[in-house]
Write an enzyme that holds these catalytic residues in place. Structure first.
Site, short mmCIF file in Angstrom:
data_model
loop_
_atom_site.label_atom_id
_atom_site.label_comp_id
_atom_site.label_asym_id
_atom_site.label_seq_id
_atom_site.Cartn_x
_atom_site.Cartn_y
_atom_site.Cartn_z
N HIS A 1 0.82 -1.29 -0.04
CA HIS A 1 0.15 -0.06 0.16
C HIS A 1 1.00 1.26 0.12
CE1 HIS A 1 -3.82 -2.21 0.32
NE2 HIS A 1 -3.39 -2.80 1.64
N ASP B 1 -4.98 -13.04 3.09
CA ASP B 1 -6.19 -12.48 3.80
C ASP B 1 -7.21 -12.55 2.87
OD1 ASP B 1 -4.88 -10.59 2.21
OD2 ASP B 1 -4.69 -9.13 3.36
ZN LIG Z 1 -4.08 -7.31 2.51
#
Ligand SMILES: [Zn+2]
Length: 230
Positions: free
Chosen positions: A57, A173
């Site tokens: 990110h 995830d």
């Molecule tokens: Zn993630």
């Protein structure tokens, strides 16, 4: 010039991404591990970096989403700067790798393929960006077999690009019991992903991104088994 160290930082970067004590050193080591993984892959080794913090990110000028430095983008840029002509990033973390995309978009020799839940954090990745960033958004609670079809489509695109090194943002995830997303993958799907990366037949640099369930060690192990052909 005023140098802000972790002792003197006045505020967290954002709610997800605190100015932890010594975070600069920890994040630097995570980048170092990514570069060591690149060197090992170039020597023909099967390699995986377990280091955190994750990176996908983080943009070149913004820390966000648990990510401080973009480990995978830095390693991909290092590969390009040291002789590689074509590199691809395959990001199967359930969140969109917005930082990697921002760094690699329209960069000659690079391509980015991200499969991620949408809607979900950070909200980007709804369509392709530039000439070389290919996004595969998946609705929450997509059945496993459908999710695998989307992963296969992304892998097919990656193969057509013919990278000489593949960088894998390995997030776990999209697992069915992960608390931060609503997808459906099981351990055997991560084994399947490892097999698919191995059978690309080019050096592969896998780095740990997300994964927040208590099953994380088992999911990583399943991926490693696939990566190692076991
Ligand atoms: Zn993630």
């Amino acid at each position: 010039m005023k140098i802000i160290t972790d002792e003197s930082a006045l505020a967290d970067f954002d709610g997800d991404t605190p100015a932890h004590p010594d975070i600069f050193d920890h994040a630097s080591r995570s980048v170092g591990a990514a570069l060591a993984a690149l060197a090992a892959a170039r020597q023909g080794e099967t390699v995986f970096s377990l280091m955190r913090p994750p990176g996908h990110h983080a943009t070149s000028d913004r820390v966000m989403g648990f990510c401080y430095f973009n480990n995978i983008a830095i390693a991909a840029l290092e590969a390009l700067a040291t002789g590689a002509k074509r590199v691809a990033v395959f990001d199967f973390d359930v969140h969109h790798g917005n930082g990697t995309e921002a760094i690699l978009v329209d960069r000659p020799g690079a391509a980015f393929f991200s499969i991620h839940q949408h809607p979900c954090y950070p909200g980007t990745g709804t369509g392709d960006v530039g000439k070389n960033c290919f996004n595969f958004p998946v609705a929450p609670r997509t059945p496993r077999d459908e999710y695998r079809k989307v992963l296969t489509r992304a892998l097919d695109g990656l193969k057509k690009f013919k990278p000489e090194i593949v960088f894998v943002s390995a997030g776990f995830d999209a697992y069915v019991r992960d608390p931060l997303a609503q997808e459906t993958l099981e351990a055997e799907d991560f084994h399947w992903l490892g097999e698919n990366v191995r059978t690309l037949g080019v050096p592969a640099v896998s780095l740990l991104e997300g994964g927040y369930s208590t099953a994380l060690p088992d999911l990583i192990f399943a991926y490693l088994q696939g990566l190692a052909g076991k």
